[in-house]
Every structure is written in structure tokens, then in C-alpha cells.
Design an enzyme around this catalytic site. Structure first.
Site, PDB file in Angstrom:
ATOM      1  N   ASN A 131     -20.099   9.783  55.111  1.00 42.64           N
ATOM      2  CA  ASN A 131     -20.734   9.420  56.384  1.00 42.64           C
ATOM      3  C   ASN A 131     -20.206  10.374  57.458  1.00 42.64           C
ATOM      4  OD1 ASN A 131     -21.376   8.265  58.855  1.00 42.64           O
ATOM      5  ND2 ASN A 131     -20.875   6.165  58.250  1.00 42.64           N
TER       6      ASN A 131
ATOM      7  N   HIS B  62     -29.568   7.223  58.162  1.00 38.13           N
ATOM      8  CA  HIS B  62     -28.157   7.555  58.407  1.00 38.13           C
ATOM      9  C   HIS B  62     -27.382   7.348  57.109  1.00 38.13           C
ATOM     10  CE1 HIS B  62     -24.147   7.662  59.756  1.00 38.13           C
ATOM     11  NE2 HIS B  62     -23.968   6.356  59.778  1.00 38.13           N
TER      12      HIS B  62
ATOM     13  N   CYS C 122     -23.190   6.764  65.388  1.00 36.05           N
ATOM     14  CA  CYS C 122     -23.993   7.230  64.247  1.00 36.05           C
ATOM     15  C   CYS C 122     -25.492   7.286  64.542  1.00 36.05           C
ATOM     16  CB  CYS C 122     -23.716   6.373  63.021  1.00 36.05           C
ATOM     17  SG  CYS C 122     -21.999   6.506  62.496  1.00 36.05           S
TER      18      CYS C 122
END
Ligand code: UT7
Length: 337
Positions: free
Chosen positions: A291, A261, A107
Site C-alpha cells: 500500500n 486503492h 490514500c
């Protein structure tokens, strides 16, 4: 210098209600614990390169560029374990012959990719670089695992970076990057690499293998120790943001938009609170996309640019935490897009 941005999500949408019909969860739990209401997912047959190509084309168009000197793809879900996916994406974008390679920092991949692309330009190896963050992350998930299916979605975002003057809007001012391999177990697909190679097909789910043993079927799926990741994410995104801001000579009060993020609304708010940045200056699109791993920051940038939340000259702070563990932050000003 950032000079173009684009995003793409696959058309199929899975709502929280869709998930609640499949696994032991509720819309209320997902919304209150994560902030997510829906996510886009790839249909069978769609791979990361398909998402990356669309986002890459959008970013090239936004930059007014037909070609670049290098293509960097941040992803944890390459089309195949070997080779990397970037050369295929470059070829499909009409840039066969151009250097192209993958970066895997899960990520944090997009922020690492920003550093890589900026480094290629600073070293004189490229004048313009296409950086894409793309993940078909749902392809890693056990469809029965409520801990992970509630959280992740698929998508791609991309930017074009070029050489330029540090005073111009779009200039990239500073980075902070870090990792801690002792936390590798927190976010992992245990099997399918050189530690636990998978040969042939793996039958129905069995418990996680001990180190050194043959991999079990459950080991082919993504696993995440959510609560521990949450704690580390808040801590590292906060400290890394501070370090990058310090290097740029900025304070948190200078930040017009915090683009963290998009893992969890509670993480984004906690990081904003720690930094003293008001919530209305923290970019949120996870409610619509979940996500999306390496795609999350560039997709959020693309959404913010198209909705008018990002304007020329805005001072932007990017920050991420991901598997590895890895983390990173980047400070830039927003160009005319
Ligand atoms: O992208 C890379 C970085 N990733 C992240 O930053 C993710 C960070 N972690 C998180 O966002 C959160 O930890 C999660 C969203 C993954 C989980 O939220 P949480 O508030 O930390 O929940 P938890 O894991 O502490 O679980 C609380 C309870 C548990 O039940 P018990 O043990 O209290 O009975 C879980 O089994 O919630 C349960 N639970 C669920 N319940 C309904 C876990 N997932 C679900 C679910 N639906 N989908």
C-alpha cells in the site's frame, strides 16, 4: 484529459520473509490477509520529493511535455511539516515560478488531486497540470508495529492532465468525493501537528496521550484500526464508484479496468464483487509494492499501462478510501500512452 503517466519506486525491497525476521509475523499471514509479497522502501536520506521528482519526470516524458502550468502533489508525507513539497518538486523539474501545492487526503489523495487538477483546467487557470501522488509512508511507521509494517510501502506515480474534448480518449468524465471526520481516529499520526505539537526529541515508546495531554513517544507513529478501516473502505469505495459511474452515465458492465486503492487484495475483490465487476478486470499490483498511500492508484496505472493491461479507449474506474476519513472515485477513458 489524461495524456501521460509515469511511476517510480525506490530500489530497496523488503520481502515478507525480511519482515518475519524482524517482527512477529509470517509470510503466510501477510500473503493471505493482504495479498502483499514485497514492498519497496526508501533508504535513509531519501524523501518524498525524490520519489515525486522521478515519477513526475516520467509522466512529463510520456506526455511529451517539458513544462506544465501547475504542479499538484498528493502526499501525506511531505519532506517537512512546513512548507509543502510541491514547489521543491516543481523547481527540480525545471519549473520554478509555476504554481505548485500539496493536497493531503491520505490514500484518497490522488483522486482528490485529479479533481483539483481537472478543476484548475476547467476554470481556465491552467492548460496542462502535472499531478503526482507520492508517499514515503514507511517513514511514518513504528518499525516494531507488525500491524502497519506488513501493509505499507513507498513510491510515486504521476499523470499529466490537459484541456481537451470530452469525446477524446483520456477524457475525465465524472467524480464522486466524500469525507467523514467522525472517523478521523481510524487512521492517524496523533502528534506533530497543532493538536499535539512535538517540540524537541521524544524519548522511547510510551502509551498514547489522552486528549489535551502532552504527546507521548508512541504518538509520533502512524496508527490504523485496520478492521474498521477495512469495513468502511469496502462500503465507501463501492458506493462512491456507483455514484461516479451514474454521473458518467456508465454501468459497471462498461468498466474495462477497475483501479482501486491498493490497500488489500481482499478489499479490492470485495469491492469488485459488490459492483459485479469480474476479478480479472480489477487491477492488482499491491503484491509487488504494498500500500503506497497517495501513490497507489497512479503507480497501478503506470504499471497497467506499461504491461499492456490498459489500452487506448479503455473505460477506467478509479476508487479510493483513506484517512480523514476520505473517499473518492473518478471515471475516465484511457488515452494513447
Ligand atoms: O490505506 C488506507 C486504507 N487502509 C486500508 O484499507 C487497510 C484496511 N485494513 C486491512 O487491510 C486489514 O484490516 C489489515 C491487513 C490491516 C489487517 O488484517 P485483518 O484480517 O483485518 O486482521 P485483524 O486486524 O483483524 O487481526 C487479526 C489477527 C489479530 O490477532 P488476534 O487478535 O486475532 O489474536 C492481529 O493481532 O491478526 C493479528 N495480526 C497479525 N498477525 C501476524 C495483525 N497483524 C499481523 C501481522 N502478522 N502482520
Amino acid at each position: 484529459m489524461l495524456c501521460g503517466v509515469g511511476g517510480h519506486v525506490p530500489p530497496s525491497v523488503v520481502t515478507n520473509a525480511d519482515l518475519a525476521a524482524r517482527v512477529d509475523t509470517t509470510d503466510e499471514w501477510i500473503r493471505t490477509r493482504t495479498g502483499i509479497t514485497r514492498r519497496h522502501v526508501v533508504d535513509p536520506g531519501t524523501a518524498t520529493s525524490d520519489l515525486a521528482e522521478r515519477a513526475g519526470a516520467a509522466a512529463l516524458e510520456s506526455a511529451g511535455a517539458a513544462t506544465v502550468d501547475a504542479v499538484v502533489l498528493a502526499t501525506t508525507t511531505p519532506d517537512h511539516p512546513c512548507p509543502g513539497t510541491a514547489p521543491k518538486v516543481a523547481e527540480r523539474l525545471g519549473m520554478s515560478g509555476t504554481p505548485a501545492y500539496d493536497v493531503n487526503a491520505v490514500c484518497s489523495g490522488f483522486v482528490y488531486g485529479m479533481a483539483t487538477a481537472t478543476g484548475l483546467i476547467a476554470a481556465g487557470l491552467a492548460d496542462r497540470v502535472l499531478l503526482i501522488g507520492a508517499d514515503a509512508f514507511t517513514t511514518l511507521l513504528d518499525p516494531e508495529d507488525r500491524d502497519t509494517v506488513a501493509v505499507f510501502g513507498d513510491g510515486a506515480g504521476a499523470v499529466v492532465l490537459r484541456s481537451g474534448d470530452p469525446g477524446e480518449p483520456g477524457a475525465v468524465h465524472a467524480f464522486d468525493l466524500g469525507s467523514d471526520g467522525s472517523l478521523a481516529d481510524l487512521i492517524m499520526v496523533p502528534a506533530g501537528g497543532s493538536r499535539y505539537p512535538t517540540r524537541g526529541t521524544v524519548p522511547g515508546a510510551v502509551p498514547r496521550a489522552e486528549p489535551g495531554a502532552e504527546p507521548g513517544a508512541g504518538d509520533v507513529w502512524f496508527s490504523m484500526q485496520g478492521r474498521a478501516v477495512y469495513r468502511h473502505a469496502v462500503r465507501r469505495m463501492t458506493s462512491s464508484s456507483r455514484a461516479a459511474l451514474l454521473r458518467a452515465g456508465w454501468t459497471t458492465g462498461d468498466v474495462d479496468l477497475l483501479v482501486g486503492h491498493q490497500a488489500n487484495i481482499r478489499i479490492l475483490r470485495a469491492v469488485a464483487d459488490e459492483l459485479g465487476i469480474p476479478h480479472d478486470r480489477a487491477c492488482v499490483d499491491l503484491d509487488q509494492v504494498g500500500n503506497t498511500a497517495a501513490a497507489s492508484i497512479p503507480l497501478a496505472l503506470a504499471h497497467a499501462a506499461s504491461s499492456g493491461a490498459l489500452r487506448e479507449g479503455d473505460r477506467v474506474l478509479l476508487t479510493a478510501f483513506g484517512g480523514g476519513a476520505t473517499w473518492g472515485s473518478c471515471v475516465l477513458t484511457w488515452p494513447k500512452t
